[in-house]
Write a protein that holds these residues in place. Structure first.
Motif, mmCIF file in Angstrom:
data_model
loop_
_atom_site.group_PDB
_atom_site.id
_atom_site.type_symbol
_atom_site.label_atom_id
_atom_site.label_comp_id
_atom_site.label_asym_id
_atom_site.label_seq_id
_atom_site.Cartn_x
_atom_site.Cartn_y
_atom_site.Cartn_z
ATOM 1 N N GLU A 22 0.846 -1.207 0.000
ATOM 2 C CA GLU A 22 0.000 0.000 0.000
ATOM 3 C C GLU A 22 0.877 1.251 0.000
ATOM 4 O O GLU A 22 0.518 2.265 -0.599
ATOM 5 N N ARG A 23 2.036 1.177 0.675
ATOM 6 C CA ARG A 23 2.966 2.318 0.639
ATOM 7 C C ARG A 23 3.440 2.604 -0.783
ATOM 8 O O ARG A 23 3.752 3.735 -1.129
ATOM 9 N N GLN A 24 3.490 1.557 -1.599
ATOM 10 C CA GLN A 24 3.933 1.739 -2.991
ATOM 11 C C GLN A 24 2.781 2.189 -3.909
ATOM 12 O O GLN A 24 2.956 2.308 -5.115
ATOM 13 N N GLY A 25 1.595 2.362 -3.318
ATOM 14 C CA GLY A 25 0.496 2.890 -4.113
ATOM 15 C C GLY A 25 -0.505 1.845 -4.602
ATOM 16 O O GLY A 25 -1.471 2.171 -5.286
ATOM 17 N N PHE A 26 -0.297 0.597 -4.234
ATOM 18 C CA PHE A 26 -1.259 -0.432 -4.633
ATOM 19 C C PHE A 26 -2.406 -0.500 -3.629
ATOM 20 O O PHE A 26 -2.221 -0.209 -2.449
ATOM 21 N N SER A 27 -3.585 -0.882 -4.100
ATOM 22 C CA SER A 27 -4.640 -1.282 -3.175
ATOM 23 C C SER A 27 -4.461 -2.772 -2.910
ATOM 24 O O SER A 27 -3.921 -3.505 -3.743
ATOM 25 N N THR A 28 -4.915 -3.219 -1.752
ATOM 26 C CA THR A 28 -4.810 -4.653 -1.448
ATOM 27 C C THR A 28 -6.170 -5.176 -1.021
ATOM 28 O O THR A 28 -6.970 -4.460 -0.433
ATOM 29 N N ILE A 29 -6.411 -6.426 -1.361
ATOM 30 C CA ILE A 29 -7.595 -7.130 -0.855
ATOM 31 C C ILE A 29 -7.084 -8.305 -0.044
ATOM 32 O O ILE A 29 -6.240 -9.076 -0.527
ATOM 33 N N TYR A 30 -7.555 -8.454 1.151
ATOM 34 C CA TYR A 30 -7.177 -9.613 1.958
ATOM 35 C C TYR A 30 -8.326 -10.606 1.895
ATOM 36 O O TYR A 30 -9.464 -10.271 2.236
ATOM 37 N N ALA A 31 -8.029 -11.805 1.438
ATOM 38 C CA ALA A 31 -9.067 -12.822 1.278
ATOM 39 C C ALA A 31 -8.751 -13.995 2.198
ATOM 40 O O ALA A 31 -8.009 -14.898 1.829
ATOM 41 N N PRO A 32 -9.281 -13.957 3.417
ATOM 42 C CA PRO A 32 -8.996 -15.016 4.391
ATOM 43 C C PRO A 32 -9.898 -16.213 4.162
ATOM 44 O O PRO A 32 -10.918 -16.365 4.827
ATOM 45 N N GLY A 33 -9.560 -17.054 3.190
ATOM 46 C CA GLY A 33 -10.414 -18.189 2.824
ATOM 47 C C GLY A 33 -10.350 -19.318 3.833
ATOM 48 O O GLY A 33 -9.587 -19.279 4.807
ATOM 49 N N THR A 34 -11.164 -20.311 3.587
ATOM 50 C CA THR A 34 -11.210 -21.456 4.477
ATOM 51 C C THR A 34 -9.935 -22.278 4.370
ATOM 52 O O THR A 34 -9.362 -22.710 5.374
ATOM 53 N N GLU A 35 -9.499 -22.495 3.154
ATOM 54 C CA GLU A 35 -8.386 -23.406 2.924
ATOM 55 C C GLU A 35 -7.036 -22.693 2.934
ATOM 56 O O GLU A 35 -6.032 -23.252 3.329
ATOM 57 N N HIS A 36 -7.029 -21.477 2.431
ATOM 58 C CA HIS A 36 -5.773 -20.719 2.477
ATOM 59 C C HIS A 36 -6.095 -19.229 2.512
ATOM 60 O O HIS A 36 -7.231 -18.823 2.272
ATOM 61 N N LYS A 37 -5.092 -18.452 2.819
ATOM 62 C CA LYS A 37 -5.264 -17.005 2.881
ATOM 63 C C LYS A 37 -4.528 -16.386 1.708
ATOM 64 O O LYS A 37 -3.479 -16.872 1.301
ATOM 65 N N ALA A 38 -5.080 -15.304 1.190
ATOM 66 C CA ALA A 38 -4.470 -14.689 0.019
ATOM 67 C C ALA A 38 -4.532 -13.178 0.151
ATOM 68 O O ALA A 38 -5.445 -12.629 0.776
ATOM 69 N N VAL A 39 -3.525 -12.525 -0.428
ATOM 70 C CA VAL A 39 -3.552 -11.067 -0.536
ATOM 71 C C VAL A 39 -3.474 -10.725 -2.021
ATOM 72 O O VAL A 39 -2.594 -11.224 -2.737
ATOM 73 N N CYS A 40 -4.412 -9.922 -2.457
ATOM 74 C CA CYS A 40 -4.497 -9.550 -3.858
ATOM 75 C C CYS A 40 -4.091 -8.090 -4.000
ATOM 76 O O CYS A 40 -4.531 -7.239 -3.221
ATOM 77 N N LEU A 41 -3.235 -7.802 -4.966
ATOM 78 C CA LEU A 41 -2.800 -6.422 -5.204
ATOM 79 C C LEU A 41 -3.524 -5.858 -6.424
ATOM 80 O O LEU A 41 -3.631 -6.538 -7.444
ATOM 81 N N LEU A 42 -3.968 -4.622 -6.306
ATOM 82 C CA LEU A 42 -4.628 -3.956 -7.430
ATOM 83 C C LEU A 42 -3.822 -2.745 -7.840
ATOM 84 O O LEU A 42 -3.342 -2.000 -6.992
ATOM 85 N N GLY A 43 -3.704 -2.508 -9.101
ATOM 86 C CA GLY A 43 -2.929 -1.377 -9.622
ATOM 87 C C GLY A 43 -2.047 -1.877 -10.750
ATOM 88 O O GLY A 43 -2.297 -2.955 -11.304
ATOM 89 N N ASN A 44 -1.070 -1.125 -11.105
ATOM 90 C CA ASN A 44 -0.174 -1.522 -12.194
ATOM 91 C C ASN A 44 0.863 -2.528 -11.686
ATOM 92 O O ASN A 44 2.015 -2.185 -11.406
ATOM 93 N N THR A 45 0.458 -3.777 -11.583
ATOM 94 C CA THR A 45 1.326 -4.785 -10.956
ATOM 95 C C THR A 45 2.404 -5.296 -11.908
ATOM 96 O O THR A 45 3.227 -6.130 -11.513
ATOM 97 N N SER A 46 2.421 -4.772 -13.132
ATOM 98 C CA SER A 46 3.449 -5.258 -14.065
ATOM 99 C C SER A 46 4.860 -4.895 -13.590
ATOM 100 O O SER A 46 5.835 -5.497 -14.007
ATOM 101 N N VAL A 47 4.953 -3.914 -12.702
ATOM 102 C CA VAL A 47 6.286 -3.492 -12.244
ATOM 103 C C VAL A 47 6.819 -4.382 -11.112
ATOM 104 O O VAL A 47 7.956 -4.224 -10.673
ATOM 105 N N ILE A 48 5.986 -5.291 -10.614
ATOM 106 C CA ILE A 48 6.399 -6.118 -9.475
ATOM 107 C C ILE A 48 7.101 -7.386 -9.957
ATOM 108 O O ILE A 48 6.643 -8.040 -10.886
ATOM 109 N N ASP A 49 8.209 -7.709 -9.318
ATOM 110 C CA ASP A 49 8.896 -8.974 -9.587
ATOM 111 C C ASP A 49 8.293 -10.028 -8.661
ATOM 112 O O ASP A 49 8.643 -10.128 -7.484
ATOM 113 N N MET A 50 7.364 -10.793 -9.204
ATOM 114 C CA MET A 50 6.577 -11.707 -8.382
ATOM 115 C C MET A 50 7.444 -12.734 -7.669
ATOM 116 O O MET A 50 7.275 -12.995 -6.464
#
Lengths: 342, 342, 342, 342
Positions: A22-50
């Motif tokens: 979020e400090r880098q300007g992305f929005s995040t969604i936290y999805a605390p699912g039953t089987e696993h937890k996930a964080v989703c980033l929204l914005g221009n994610t092409s700049v991220i080295d996954m």
């Protein structure tokens, strides 16, 4: 872009992880699912080295690029079914994850005697959740609009009597506080794209049942679920209830193929409401069985002790014997589909 | 006005009876059903003394006034289900009347090897009727239009090999003679209101499968069946195959509630084609099971030995293993719905 | 791939040109438009050196790659509007190319007196083409089905009297010879995807009016026009007449925006039939004016000398005074839209 | 049952009259129309002696039984058109009653420079009311949601500059106070059956523009208007903006025939929004002219100084020159339809 986290990740770690992006300007969604937890980033994610992100965070399992518009609701983020539990103790009931859940009750709460009689009867027949309308959206301002807060109070009386968890429809966000004791908050078909209501209900932190609008595509339904999830609610139940077409022999056209499509696209549970879709009593049981056959996670069935004199939607309500007969039919068929009846 | 005749009425008596009214200016429809025979009068029947007619003709059981527009297709005239038999000997198969009939085969006949392989395979899996398109209605004039008469010849080869009765689509009335050896003549969705074709096919005296048009109501489907029946054909099979709506996730929207409505209104058998409705392979099996659940009398399933290379509709065709797996699923479920698998 | 030919190209040259490519395995469409002539190649045209073809044939102006599915109907092949002329001498009338053509007459031909009275009256009011149904597609087999060949004969009587060119609906390809003296052959909405009929009518070599089907997209309408054109007919007139939607206040929903879309995509004339679309007399005149406003090339209006007693569609027919009043309204408005009233 | 009151009836008399019936258990609607005032009674009015009521109240002109479900919106109660005035002084503009009103502005308010530039430009071209979205209902939670209260502030700046009255969309009833300075409160298509919002906005006492929902019938639109009117608002403007159908060439299908139907059924003004209906810039002007032709009381047109870079709906927005050209077209055509351009 979504990052799947290790199962033992702590809330503090999730928090640190989200803030980092979020400090880098992305929005995040936290999805605390039953089987696993996930964080989703929204914005221009092409700049991220996954890969670099995965390597540098011990609690991150893996990353994936998400192309669907629905990030939190899609199966890319949650490959496994979401399972939602409502009620507690002997009245706990699961929705999703290999169960078939039956919700029943009258279209509208009318009197204490009525709602208690229906609640006890549908419970005895095997329903696990009680439905009942207190606030009723009606096409005409001159039609019965529901008992309002009195209706909610009567529902709670029926819950105290039977233990059945409750579901009831909210009509606007000024009613949030009234729904504190309701176990599942229902958003009706006409409000499926009332985005401010979706956001407000999403912040309540309790399970939400979201009905498909009469003219809304499956993709739009998933986007509306995304609104609710984006406000912090991980427990969204979708409900197919028929779409509007040129055919007038039934009230609406139940889109059972749509249930299959939803089950492929999303990890959220999908219920079917054959009562509103058909608008005709004799069609409810066959359509409920068909809903099971296409993979729905349950059905919501209107039942009434005296359909002929119901204040609302009597023509599509099963009487208590008919509902019991339907439960008998489901009891035989649910295991054949590899599910457990709830 | 309809008169139900005694079971042992002779053809000559029927003839006399009809002529009596035709001389008075009425039109008559003769509906020789499975369970009973009926003569329906059209015109200003208010002038007829119904009771007097019953009393004065020993072979007339009773009379009834008919208010539906579909006289011959409606249940008022035929309270009992019509049962249609095609094929003979060990290959005889019933459609309607408590059976569940599975028709399968490729969208389009392509080669002798292909149609024979598919025919043997679907027969082994349990299909009782072979489908295959020889004349293909395609949106574009530049798409493959089917093998035509060569395709019909290949279908007959496959019938000779397997004994399976055949169903194939006719596209216009100049083709009538080509369909002499086809057991069931199919009228496609786009021709549902090609009234001259309905009349011509109705005069052939063989079973007709009539598909619902993409934008046609159930009432219009019944009226088109009435055209076929009014031309002398008592053996009409209706087929729900999806209607056109705003939803684009599936090719069409399968109207399974419509099947329930049809079963209430008409005595004719009602099949479901989940392949064309969905347009997506993974949806075919769940929708076929749902069709059984809502009371359909059978399904028509597209299958292919090599769907990836099919000349037509490969995306919705089951491969031969998938078709066999679906038959296994149906084999378990058909008896539970109180039916016999054909 | 389309090749635009020089204006003075001879038929023999066109023939040589097409054969050259047909020998290589391509299909060809010859589109003899008003403004220029074009030959379209179908098949894997990526192997063709387009520039080389242009250079090596003196009668080829230029080439272009076509990506739309409708090759002959699209504006890529024919940038200029197609103009169709029917009738001759003082009764010649243009359709397309800056004209606004009014077709009128009864839904169904009933008697000589009726069709002659209507023909003379609509001619006096300004209609340029006479419509009248001889073969009527009706939902019910028990409804009036038209006068058939007698109806066509009466139409010819009305033409002899007034000089008005005729348009009438053909229902199947066994009727081709009956329509020799009809100036424009109409293919009705229900037959828009009766592909064999499209092919057969396309081979007649006379103008064809093709109505949009009730559930057909604009792209499908253009593909059906492509069938007619691919059979050799360059004179296709499209007709928007309403689509089927959930709204029941009108018979169908007239898609006037669709007219704009068609005019952008195709060079063929586009007419509007407000009578069938609305099904309500009072809506016909406003919708006809709206059709002009969105760029339609004309309208087809049902008129009757005695709508209250019409055998067919009386509720949507204008009486003769109403039709005359509509013509007065159009006479004022057509020049404002930069068109000439025909 | 409706009672039409004399023109000089006083508020006190109306009050007495309504209370008289409310004491007997009837609900009353007071419809203070432009031409006359009416009181409508709801309940079992068969027990009322209508003539006796008229005779015994000097300020009652006559009574009539109402069979439509929409009592206040129907023409039975208000035979004359309702005329709504917004703005004042030189900026006063009439909607309804023989006028043709043009509303224009951007889909979304973006910056002060943008909204002021657009406002001045559309005013110069002839628009009389400024539209601009501050709260934007968007299918995706990740899309631009509008500037919110800042957007409303910028709209007021533009009004201060130009004098143009404002229209903007409200999304929920917690925003009521924010819309005090907005001249017309818009209820969007997705909220057409958000009944609680209808009631709340109806109590504000200012003009309301109600858009037709994408899957709502004309009757449902009138019933939603009835909700607003039943809450005390007599100044409801209806807006046709396209319905959802199977056709995908345009964003929605504009139902111009529906405008004719509405004008017959209701006395309320009916506007058309061709921008949202078409979703394509080149269709906006022809559809606006068609709206005039079918009898609409005005149009709402999206315009933008730089459509290519609009934050929302750029593809359907006219640029400022295009809007000006459309106004020139309307200026010629409005008088021909017997209306005055506002």
């Amino acid at each position: 872009m979504v990052f799947i986290l290790e199962r033992d990740v702590t809330d503090a770690q999730v928090d640190v992880f989200r803030k980092e992006f979020e400090r880098q300007g992305f929005s995040t969604i936290y999805a605390p699912g039953t089987e696993h937890k996930a964080v989703c980033l929204l914005g221009n994610t092409s700049v991220i080295d996954m890969d670099q992100v995965v390597e540098s965070h011990s609690y991150v399992s893996y990353g994936r690029r998400v192309t669907e518009q629905y990030k939190a609701a899609g199966r890319t983020v949650h490959p496994d079914d979401t399972v939602i539990t409502v009620g507690s103790g002997e009245n706990a009931v699961q929705i999703g994850g290999g169960t078939f859940t039956v919700i029943s009750g009258p279209c509208s709460v009318e009197t204490e005697a009525q709602i208690c009689l229906v609640a006890e009867s549908v419970k005895a027949a095997g329903a696990k959740i009680l439905r009942g309308g207190a606030f009723k959206p009606r096409t005409s301002p001159y039609s019965f609009q529901g008992l309002g807060t009195d209706g909610l109070a009567l529902l709670k009386t029926a819950k105290a009597l039977t233990g059945l968890p409750l579901i009831s429809e909210i009509m606007n966000q000024t009613q949030l506080s009234l729904f504190e004791d309701v176990d599942i908050v229902q958003i009706g078909a006409r409000n499926m794209q009332n985005f401010d209501l979706l956001k407000a209900v999403g912040r309540m932190g309790k399970p939400v049942l979201l009905k498909r609008g009469l003219c809304n595509t499956l993709d739009e339904l998933l986007m509306s679920a995304e609104y609710v999830m984006n406000s912090g609610c991980g427990s969204v139940i979708l409900c197919e209830r028929g779409i509007r077409t040129f055919e007038t022999a039934t009230r609406n056209t139940l889109d059972l193929a749509g249930v299959c499509v939803l089950k492929e696209k999303t990890h959220l549970p999908v219920l079917v409401d054959p009562s509103h879709a058909a608008g005709i009593r004799s069609l409810v049981a066959p359509l409920a069985k068909a809903a099971l056959a296409v993979g729905a996670d349950g059905v919501m069935i209107e039942s009434h002790n005296d359909p002929a004199n119901a204040l609302c939607d009597g023509a599509q309500s099963l009487d208590l014997l008919q509902f019991s007969a339907l439960m008998d039919e489901l009891r035989v068929r649910v295991p054949i589909e590899g599910k457990r009846l709830q």
